[in-house]
Design a protein around this motif. Structure first.
Motif, PDB file in Angstrom:
ATOM      1  N   CYS A 200      59.947 -17.667 -62.372  1.00  0.00           N
ATOM      2  CA  CYS A 200      59.026 -16.709 -61.765  1.00  0.00           C
ATOM      3  C   CYS A 200      59.821 -15.622 -61.053  1.00  0.00           C
ATOM      4  CB  CYS A 200      58.143 -17.397 -60.735  1.00  0.00           C
ATOM      5  SG  CYS A 200      56.682 -18.161 -61.419  1.00  0.00           S
ATOM      6  N   THR A 201      59.309 -14.400 -61.085  1.00  0.00           N
ATOM      7  CA  THR A 201      59.934 -13.331 -60.306  1.00  0.00           C
ATOM      8  C   THR A 201      59.633 -13.529 -58.824  1.00  0.00           C
ATOM      9  OG1 THR A 201      59.480 -11.888 -62.148  1.00  0.00           O
ATOM     10  CG2 THR A 201      60.106 -10.821 -60.103  1.00  0.00           C
TER      11      THR A 201
ATOM     12  N   CYS B 114      52.330 -16.323 -55.990  1.00  0.00           N
ATOM     13  CA  CYS B 114      52.162 -15.075 -56.737  1.00  0.00           C
ATOM     14  C   CYS B 114      50.701 -14.922 -57.122  1.00  0.00           C
ATOM     15  CB  CYS B 114      53.024 -15.123 -57.995  1.00  0.00           C
ATOM     16  SG  CYS B 114      52.737 -13.757 -59.108  1.00  0.00           S
TER      17      CYS B 114
ATOM     18  N   CYS C  31      54.495 -10.323 -64.547  1.00  0.00           N
ATOM     19  CA  CYS C  31      55.859  -9.890 -64.231  1.00  0.00           C
ATOM     20  C   CYS C  31      56.638  -9.534 -65.490  1.00  0.00           C
ATOM     21  CB  CYS C  31      56.582 -10.968 -63.425  1.00  0.00           C
ATOM     22  SG  CYS C  31      56.762 -12.515 -64.305  1.00  0.00           S
TER      23      CYS C  31
ATOM     24  N   CYS D 235      47.936 -17.850 -64.930  1.00  0.00           N
ATOM     25  CA  CYS D 235      48.996 -16.828 -64.915  1.00  0.00           C
ATOM     26  C   CYS D 235      49.074 -16.099 -66.255  1.00  0.00           C
ATOM     27  CB  CYS D 235      50.352 -17.458 -64.601  1.00  0.00           C
ATOM     28  SG  CYS D 235      51.695 -16.320 -64.934  1.00  0.00           S
TER      29      CYS D 235
HETATM   30  S1  SF4 Z   1      53.128 -13.361 -62.990  1.00  0.00           S
HETATM   31 FE1  SF4 Z   1      53.187 -15.566 -63.395  1.00  0.00          FE
HETATM   32  S2  SF4 Z   1      55.271 -15.930 -64.256  1.00  0.00           S
HETATM   33 FE2  SF4 Z   1      55.281 -13.913 -63.208  1.00  0.00          FE
HETATM   34  S3  SF4 Z   1      55.969 -14.348 -61.119  1.00  0.00           S
HETATM   35 FE3  SF4 Z   1      53.731 -14.385 -61.081  1.00  0.00          FE
HETATM   36  S4  SF4 Z   1      53.211 -16.572 -61.390  1.00  0.00           S
HETATM   37 FE4  SF4 Z   1      55.360 -16.307 -62.015  1.00  0.00          FE
END
Ligand code: SF4
Length: 391
Positions: free
Chosen positions: A168-169, A175, A195, A191
């Protein structure tokens, strides 16, 4: 010394079987509710039972993720669900919400592992969780080597860390990009990998990405074993069977070589070459040695390649005439490799090929068709044909 566990992801029964026979010691899966990968097929109760039966016969363990962020409306049926899943044979739950720790530990003889979603990063939190009878902690992916070592030394807790796959970023589990961009709750399985999107900032510049590179700890497995980690986790319940077989067998060979006292630089170089080839992104060690930085991240020019190395899988055999479920194009005359559940890598030149009616053909160009091929080696079912990775 107890051998470190190689823990694999599986998004469905096919992948679970592949993970079991390609070297995993344990497999983590998601049920149809309460799991963070809503896009994976996920397992029904019947499939969970079949998965546990299959894995247990091979002396492997199965862990079930229950790691969504629970809101009031999610709670109503979860107790009943846990009872059914325990009856199906699950060896451990991976949870993120603390009410589940108390409920499961008070009522069942199964392990509870705390998910990386809880972002545990220090030994005092680990001690607290030990008092709550948590059996294992999946540390936050942002914890570095020295902190991992200190946590283990000060708590003796079973610690699991990620060794390979996408990162994950944002701090895992913190997130909400998908909620804002797509109305999908990333903390309840939705998700959308925002990102990894490319964003146009203006007409002049290249599109901007905030995606991080993948994690690859293959070179440092020896060090990770020696600081006392209990379990090495591979990311990716959405990954293909071919990716799983390739990645798991590489780590299996590295780990086994370490315990057999013959982990050489040559072997490591070979496995790193394989792992880089099967990945569709560049890789890095991220937070293990120092804080992740600019070099671990894409900003522009993100280079992701789709992998067409997987040529087929052996699904039946009779007297060295193998039936192959074909995946990508190959032809008579190609130099390829065959990987097997015995961890072998066999060089092979394709010198014959037949369609399902046993008529000779020159090219395999219909993905998912069934082909026949005569090969003199004894190959177990689920051996895979791939393009040549090694010189
Ligand atoms: S968009 Fe999804 S994969 Fe990207 S940082 Fe957020 S939770 Fe992680």
């Amino acid at each position: 010394m107890k051998k470190v566990e190689l823990l694999a992801p599986a998004g469905d029964l096919e992948r679970l079987k592949i993970a079991c026979i390609y070297g995993a010691d344990a497999i983590y899966i998601g049920g149809q509710d309460y799991s963070l990968r809503a896009n994976a097929n996920n397992f029904s109760l019947e499939e969970i039972k079949e998965a546990c039966d299959f894995a247990h016969k091979l002396k492997k363990r199965v862990y079930l993720t229950l790691n969504i962020v629970f809101h009031n409306e999610d709670i109503e049926n979860v107790y009943d669900y846990i009872k059914k899943v325990v009856a199906a044979g699950i060896d451990a739950f991976i949870v993120s919400d603390l009410f589940l720790v108390r409920y499961i530990k008070s009522n069942f003889l199964v392990e509870v592992h705390l998910s990386t979603q809880d972002s545990i990063t220090n030994y005092l939190s680990v001690r607290y969780l030990q008092e709550q009878k948590v059996d294992r902690i999946v540390l936050a992916r942002e914890v570095g080597r020295d902190d991992i070592k200190e946590i283990i030394a000060k708590t003796n807790m079973a610690i699991e860390v990620f060794i390979h796959g996408a990162m994950c970023t944002f701090v895992s589990g913190r997130c909400v990009l998908s909620n804002y961009f797509t109305n999908r709750d990333s903390n309840r399985g939705g998700c959308a990998q925002i990102c990894r999107f490319c964003f146009d900032i203006n007409d002049e510049t290249d599109s901007f990405s905030m995606a991080v590179k993948d994690l690859n700890m293959s070179r440092y497995i020896k060090d990770m074993i020696e600081i006392g980690i209990t379990s090495f986790k591979v990311e990716g319940r959405m990954r293909s069977p071919f990716y799983l077989a390739t990645v798991l067998s590489s780590y299996r060979r590295i780990i086994d070589a370490y315990y057999a006292n013959n982990l050489t630089d040559d072997l490591l170089q070979k496995e790193m070459k394989i792992l880089e080839r099967v990945s569709n992104r560049e890789n890095s060690t991220h937070f293990y040695f120092q804080e992740a930085s600019v070099k671990d991240q894409y900003y522009v020019g993100r280079n992701e390649v789709s992998n067409q190395d997987y040529l087929g899988i052996i699904v039946d055999s009779k007297d060295h005439l193998y039936t192959i479920n074909q995946r990508n194009y190959f032809k008579v005359g190609d130099e390829i490799e065959i990987i097997t559940p015995n961890m072998d890598i066999i060089d092979y030149k394709v010198d014959n090929l037949y369609n399902a009616k046993l008529e000779p053909i020159e090219v395999a160009n219909q993905a998912d068709s069934m082909l026949k091929i005569k090969i003199e080696h004894d190959l177990p079912l689920y051996s895979m044909l791939r393009k040549k990775y090694l010189d």
